[in-house]
Design an enzyme around this catalytic site. Structure first.
Site: not given
Ligand SMILES: *Cc1c(COP(=O)(O)O)cnc(C)c1O
Length: 407
Positions: A201, A227, A375
């Site tokens: 991820d 992000k 953060r």
């Molecule tokens: C921000 C984030 C998500 C967000 O998932 P969404 O489906 O866009 O809400 C998932 N995994 C990680 C590690 C994140 O930082």
């Protein structure tokens, strides 16, 4: 202004990019570009032109002329700008959560007979929840790794739990709490040696930490685009599937857009060849436009230069926190070594929840993460060193105001 911050800004080769973002002229301090990046100034006119000319002018012809190909086109741009991957390996669509579901299901189906998914307890909640859902659905067991929340998962910890029972290892490249930067090549190798697939991820690394998916032999990856990629609230996520696996894997949300011949509208689903089989429904075209603008900027700046500025920004934030905040009882909850740190810095203090609320009132916008972390997300192309200094001075002022008896 602080002289050190002024010198750092004067010597910043990427400093000129900051003016391209909406709000750059305001004194507001933005420490949350890792949660929702600022919009680019070009995006407003771009969206208006899209409505008036492409959508309004081309109408449904737009699908054939450009939009159907956009997930692949942007996927290729993303792959080359910051993921170290070749064309045809990345596509854009759905949310990270949905893409996690698709790829976790696809991966465990490709390892029949294996019974476990390995993951750590401090992963982003959606990753843990989706993995738990798939485990329930497929009769698998989650094998949890306990991690230090001021650091993150190590290759040794992964090596200790993988084995012939492991179908998939799921890892966050940058820990959302501590910014710990996991060792992708080492953990990937460990998973492969056990015969497992690995899914990374990249939500907190895409656009800020260079990723070399092909060189590191990663199997699967997902990441979000709102992000550090400034795609805007809810912009669609991306997925990567290594070319060698694309025809072997099938994902569970069998929609017409991932079918071999969508417009044949045939009686049954036949997956497309290549990356397109990982799509499901109609792509969110309007949601991808801002992302396209930001990808052009990242490509222009170069991801290695972006990372160099990111390291300089987080290192400066750590230095200023040591100077101004450590005497007030604040503790660094991120790795001190920049090689082990992504694009943000977390600072712990028992009062940080209240401090965050007070900072938002003053137009200083960090994030708060339990148990008591402030953060500080530092998006390299839109953040200046002066902004870091001024924001951390506000943290000090707020903390001093809340803890008079401590002084
Ligand atoms: C921000 C984030 C998500 C967000 O998932 P969404 O489906 O866009 O809400 C998932 N995994 C990680 C590690 C994140 O930082």
């Amino acid at each position: 202004m602080d002289p050190a911050a002024a010198d750092l800004d004067a010597g910043d080769l990427l400093g000129g990019y900051r003016d391209r973002f909406v709000g750059a002229e305001s004194p507001l301090v933005y420490f949350d570009g890792n949660s929702l990046g600022r919009p680019l100034r070009v995006t407003g006119p771009r969206l208006t032109a899209f409505v008036e000319q492409e959508w309004g002018g081309r109408l449904i012809r737009g699908w054939d002329e450009a939009w159907l190909e956009l997930p692949r086109v942007i996927g290729d741009d993303l792959a080359s700008a910051c993921l170290g991957a070749g064309p045809g390996t990345v596509t854009v669509g759905d949310s990270t959560t949905v893409l996690l579901y698709k790829l976790i299901r696809a991966a465990v189906a490709a390892r029949p007979g294996r019974t476990e998914i390995v993951l750590d307890r401090d992963q982003f909640p959606t990753d843990r929840y989706v993995a738990a859902g798939v485990a329930d659905e497929c009769g698998l067991t989650l094998r949890w790794i306990d991690v230090d929340t001021t650091a993150g998962v190590t290759p040794d910890q992964v090596a200790a739990v993988v084995g012939p029972q492991t179908a998939l290892v799921l890892v966050n490249h940058v820990a959302y709490r501590s910014a710990w930067l996991a060792d992708v090549p080492a953990i990937t190798r460990i998973a492969h040696d056990a015969g497992a697939l690995v899914l990374w991820d990249l939500c907190h690394s895409a656009g800020v930490v260079p990723v070399l998916l092909e060189e590191w032999e990663v199997d699967l990856a997902v990441g979000c685009t709102y992000k550090y990629l400034n795609g805007g609230p809810g912009s669609p996520a991306f997925l990567y599937v290594a070319g060698r696996l694309q025809d072997e894997l099938t994902q569970p949300i069998q929609g017409w857009m991932g079918a071999a011949e969508p417009f044949l509208m045939g009686p049954s689903y036949e997956p497309a060849q290549g990356i397109r089989r990982f799509l499901s429904g109609t792509p969110a075209i309007v949601g991808m436009l801002a992302l396209q603008d930001m990808l052009a900027l990242v490509a222009d700046a170069g991801i290695d230069a972006v990372r160099a500025k990111s390291v300089a920004l987080t290192s400066y934030a750590v230095d200023v926190a040591d100077e101004l905040l450590t005497p007030l009882g604040v503790e660094l909850a991120s790795p001190r070594d920049p090689e082990l740190r992504g694009g943000h810095v977390t600072l712990n203090h028992p009062l940080m929840r209240e401090v965050t609320a007070a900072l938002w009132q003053r137009d200083v916008i960090p994030d708060y993460r339990d148990p008591h972390g402030l953060r500080i997300g530092l998006s390299p192309l839109s953040t200046s060193f002066a902004e870091v200094r001024s924001g951390l001075e506000s943290v000090r002022d707020v903390l001093v105001g809340m803890t008079p008896s401590d002084r």
